[in-house]
Design an enzyme around this catalytic site. Structure first.
Site, PDB file in Angstrom:
ATOM      1  N   GLU A  78       1.022  -1.316   0.001  1.00  0.00           N
ATOM      2  CA  GLU A  78       0.083   0.159   0.052  1.00  0.00           C
ATOM      3  C   GLU A  78       0.705   1.095   0.082  1.00  0.00           C
ATOM      4  O   GLU A  78       1.815   1.481   0.854  1.00  0.00           O
ATOM      5  CB  GLU A  78      -0.843   0.013   1.246  1.00  0.00           C
ATOM      6  N   ARG A 127       4.335 -12.999   9.799  1.00  0.00           N
ATOM      7  CA  ARG A 127       4.800 -11.835   9.678  1.00  0.00           C
ATOM      8  C   ARG A 127       6.252 -11.737  10.487  1.00  0.00           C
ATOM      9  O   ARG A 127       6.555 -12.742  11.326  1.00  0.00           O
ATOM     10  CB  ARG A 127       4.166 -10.755  10.366  1.00  0.00           C
ATOM     11  N   LYS A 150       3.803   0.995  10.092  1.00  0.00           N
ATOM     12  CA  LYS A 150       4.032   2.427   9.326  1.00  0.00           C
ATOM     13  C   LYS A 150       3.746   3.413  10.081  1.00  0.00           C
ATOM     14  O   LYS A 150       4.384   4.526   9.921  1.00  0.00           O
ATOM     15  CB  LYS A 150       3.236   2.291   7.471  1.00  0.00           C
TER      16      LYS A 150
HETATM   17  P1  ATP Z   1       2.213  -1.983   8.343  1.00  0.00           P
HETATM   18  O1  ATP Z   1       1.442  -2.637   9.153  1.00  0.00           O
HETATM   19  O2  ATP Z   1       3.690  -1.790   8.462  1.00  0.00           O
HETATM   20  O3  ATP Z   1       1.532  -0.544   7.923  1.00  0.00           O
HETATM   21  P2  ATP Z   1       0.979  -3.315   5.996  1.00  0.00           P
HETATM   22  O4  ATP Z   1       0.705  -4.704   6.150  1.00  0.00           O
HETATM   23  O5  ATP Z   1      -0.307  -2.352   6.131  1.00  0.00           O
HETATM   24  O6  ATP Z   1       2.034  -2.890   6.883  1.00  0.00           O
HETATM   25  P3  ATP Z   1       1.455  -3.244   3.299  1.00  0.00           P
HETATM   26  O7  ATP Z   1       1.991  -2.130   2.311  1.00  0.00           O
HETATM   27  O8  ATP Z   1      -0.172  -3.445   2.960  1.00  0.00           O
HETATM   28  O9  ATP Z   1       1.952  -2.957   4.754  1.00  0.00           O
HETATM   29  O10 ATP Z   1       2.206  -4.532   2.916  1.00  0.00           O
HETATM   30  C1  ATP Z   1       2.641  -5.135   1.794  1.00  0.00           C
HETATM   31  C2  ATP Z   1       2.750  -6.482   2.132  1.00  0.00           C
HETATM   32  O11 ATP Z   1       3.897  -6.758   2.664  1.00  0.00           O
HETATM   33  C3  ATP Z   1       1.464  -7.193   2.411  1.00  0.00           C
HETATM   34  O12 ATP Z   1       1.497  -8.458   1.647  1.00  0.00           O
HETATM   35  C4  ATP Z   1       1.928  -7.483   4.032  1.00  0.00           C
HETATM   36  O13 ATP Z   1       1.551  -8.813   4.213  1.00  0.00           O
HETATM   37  C5  ATP Z   1       3.496  -7.688   3.834  1.00  0.00           C
HETATM   38  N1  ATP Z   1       4.287  -7.521   5.176  1.00  0.00           N
HETATM   39  C6  ATP Z   1       3.765  -6.100   5.840  1.00  0.00           C
HETATM   40  N2  ATP Z   1       4.441  -6.197   6.986  1.00  0.00           N
HETATM   41  C7  ATP Z   1       4.970  -7.150   7.055  1.00  0.00           C
HETATM   42  C8  ATP Z   1       6.025  -8.001   8.042  1.00  0.00           C
HETATM   43  N3  ATP Z   1       6.415  -7.438   9.097  1.00  0.00           N
HETATM   44  N4  ATP Z   1       6.292  -9.253   7.730  1.00  0.00           N
HETATM   45  C9  ATP Z   1       6.168  -9.862   6.555  1.00  0.00           C
HETATM   46  N5  ATP Z   1       5.370  -9.235   5.619  1.00  0.00           N
HETATM   47  C10 ATP Z   1       5.015  -8.041   5.925  1.00  0.00           C
HETATM   48 MG    MG Z   2      -1.763  -2.990   4.735  1.00  0.00          MG
END
Ligand code: ATP
Ligand code: MG
Length: 554
Positions: free
Chosen positions: A35, A260, A270
């Site tokens: 995202e 994760r 983020k």
């Molecule tokens: P955050 O909680 O840090 O904002 P998010 O999951 O909202 O993270 P996205 O931009 O939606 O962030 O993530 C893109 C991809 O990265 C998704 O498929 C998500 O599952 C993966 N991802 C995000 N954080 C992690 C993590 N800590 N470990 C493994 N994969 C991750």
């Molecule tokens: Mg997300």
């Protein structure tokens, strides 16, 4: 590039592509769907590695897709940064770069298809009522609008799109199972009204699809075979499958969840990283203490070290926290082999070789790496006055001290053996210079008579060394889990996470260090040029990691 180690996802894929499997004869196709509302962090690096690495392993494809169905906070700056970071990590999406928002029209059509099939309806409950009617494990949800005629839903949904209703007034809901034990299946919302500008579609839309509806459609449109995501989506998989089953999708992707990545002594969401930046706890998203890809890069991490880390931590179904020390261990492993050696004095004091001729300069040819002759040699100059670390002299040595003290012999690395003869002090008793005499028979640091010299110290030539600022880093947080402690996570920021040394002396060859180079400064650790603040006029080096490996192999 190295091939990813096998894991349970690959076992599933092997079944799927075997004869009789759902994707027999098809190319494995994954996607990484960030995202664009922030910079990528080391957790994302794991997801990048899982998706791109799996595609690579199966000689398949991996798309890069901006998951921008949510109109808030998305920014072109983030889109560009995400692409740059993934490229830097060493992965390539070729020409398969997509925006989920490009599929809004198709998503709308699929929603209409569901309404026509009697599988979706417009609901007029507001958020509060929706929560109230949700039911519990023993009580099914209530939904007074679910039996409204198809024609009526079609009409209302069209008018939702046309902007006739205000935010929150109506939703489009799937008609699935109000009594399901999985609450995600209790007629989940597919579309909501949100009169907000979108960074790409502008004000074209005022209804936006929910993630659970949008994501499977994005995957299906792109022909994704395996949609690899994190564990929190496990309970959403039945809905993912339901959407794929019930729309006339061009393909049927399979969602597989993995754990994760969490790392101790840092935060990863983020939102929290943004807070650290906005409240000036750090010097931007690329601050070398941040767990972001650009922070790690500026700190001195290499793509190889990060890839090796993400591979070695493995892929599993159980969330776990990895020690920061393991990330550092992976960096040391890489840099020990690849970083050129150099000498730098971080806390300098003069060493005067009193029996060395004034005005004379000698050159020593030294190798850049003890085990890699192919990395070549460089010239190091030596003269009467050198700089050494102030801690390499003690007027009154403590027990077992083997460096400079009056009467003791020490090896000046690669140059000569010197014997300390004393020091000079200022009125406060602070040592301002150390004196020694060299033994001309020991050129190169060897003792022809075979006498033992225990201490070896690094040094630079006072005549031609270069001044630099050196920044040393430590954990950004003092506790292992800043999120799990009382109060705000920012209460646990480590006040000593950055130490700036302004008066360092580097060997002259470092003057022309490239921004992509990494060095091992003898006895000090691994360093790189700071990408942002270093210039020819004012050199700045960052310590990526120290030499001591605190990580014990389990
Ligand atoms: P955050 O909680 O840090 O904002 P998010 O999951 O909202 O993270 P996205 O931009 O939606 O962030 O993530 C893109 C991809 O990265 C998704 O498929 C998500 O599952 C993966 N991802 C995000 N954080 C992690 C993590 N800590 N470990 C493994 N994969 C991750
Ligand atoms: Mg997300």
């Amino acid at each position: 590039m190295e091939v990813m180690s096998s894991n349970f996802i690959h076992t599933f894929i092997d079944e799927d592509i075997a004869e009789g499997g759902a994707y027999y004869g098809k190319k494995v196709h994954t996607r990484f769907p960030p995202e664009p509302n922030g910079y990528l962090h080391i957790g994302h690096a794991k997801a990048v590695f899982v998706n791109f690495g799996t595609a690579q392993k199966y000689n398949g494809l991996c798309n890069l897709r901006m998951d921008d169905t949510n109109p808030t906070k998305e920014d072109v700056e983030y889109v560009d940064a995400i692409k740059e970071d993934i490229s830097w990590l060493g992965f390539d999406w070729d020409d398969r770069f997509y925006f989920a928002s490009d599929y809004f029209e198709q998503m709308y059509d699929y929603a209409v298809e569901l309404i026509k099939k009697g599988l979706a309806y417009v609901c007029e409950l507001n958020g509060e009522q929706m929560r109230e009617y949700r039911g519990d494990l023993n009580t099914p949800a209530k939904s007074p609008y679910r039996d409204r005629p198809i024609e009526e839903s079609l009409d209302l949904f069209k008018r939702m799109r046309e902007g006739e209703f205000e935010d929150g007034k109506m939703t489009l809901r799937a008609k699935i199972d109000l009594a399901s034990g999985n609450f995600n299946m209790r007629d989940p919302v597919l579309y909501r009204i949100n009169h907000m500008r979108h960074h790409r579609t502008g004000s074209k839309w005022c209804i936006y699809p929910m993630y659970d509806f949008a994501h499977p459609i994005e995957d299906a449109i792109e022909g994704i075979t395996h949609s690899l995501c994190t564990l929190e989506f496990e309970a959403h998989r039945p809905l993912y499958d339901w959407v794929v089953e019930n729309i006339s999708a061009p393909s049927k992707p399979r969602q597989i969840e993995f754990a994760r990545l969490g790392i101790n002594n840092t935060v990863m969401s983020k939102r929290k990283l943004r807070q650290l930046v906005e409240e000036n706890y750090v010097d931007g998203w690329d601050d070398p203490r941040m767990p972001t890809i650009r922070g790690l890069r500026r700190r001195g991490y290499t793509p190889a070290a990060i890839r090796s880390f993400t591979d070695q931590i493995g892929v599993s179904k159980v969330n776990s926290t990895v020690e920061y020390g393991f990330l550092e261990h992976c960096l040391r492993d890489d840099l020990n082999e690849t970083a050129a050696r150099a000498m730098a004095v971080l806390d300098p004091i003069k060493l005067v070789i009193t029996n060395y001729p004034e005005g004379k300069t000698e050159e020593f040819e030294v190798e850049n790496h003890p085990n890699h002759p192919e990395m070549g040699t460089r010239k190091v100059t030596f003269s009467r006055e050198l700089y050494i670390e102030s801690t390499d002299f003690m007027e009154e040595p403590i027990k077992k001290y083997q460096r400079l003290y009056p009467g003791n012999e020490v090896r000046i690395k690669s140059a000569y053996i010197v014997k300390c003869t004393g020091c000079e002090k200022d009125e406060n008793g602070k040592v301002t210079a150390v004196y020694a005499e060299y033994d001309p028979e020991t050129r190169g640091g060897n003792t022809p008579d075979g006498r033992k010299v225990r201490g070896t110290i690094h040094w630079v030539n006072a005549e031609d060394c270069v001044d630099a600022e050196v920044r040393l880093y430590d954990n950004l947080f003092t506790v292992s889990d800043p999120d799990g402690e009382d109060g705000e996570f920012t209460d646990y920021i480590n006040p000593d996470s950055l130490v700036v040394l302004k008066n360092c002396k580097l060997e002259t060859s470092l003057k022309n260090a490239d921004k992509t180079d990494r060095f091992q400064f003898m006895r000090q650790g691994y360093f790189c040029v700071d990408l942002k603040d270093s210039s020819a006029k004012h050199l700045v080096f960052n310590r990526a990691v120290n030499l001591r490996d605190s990580f014990k192999k389990k």
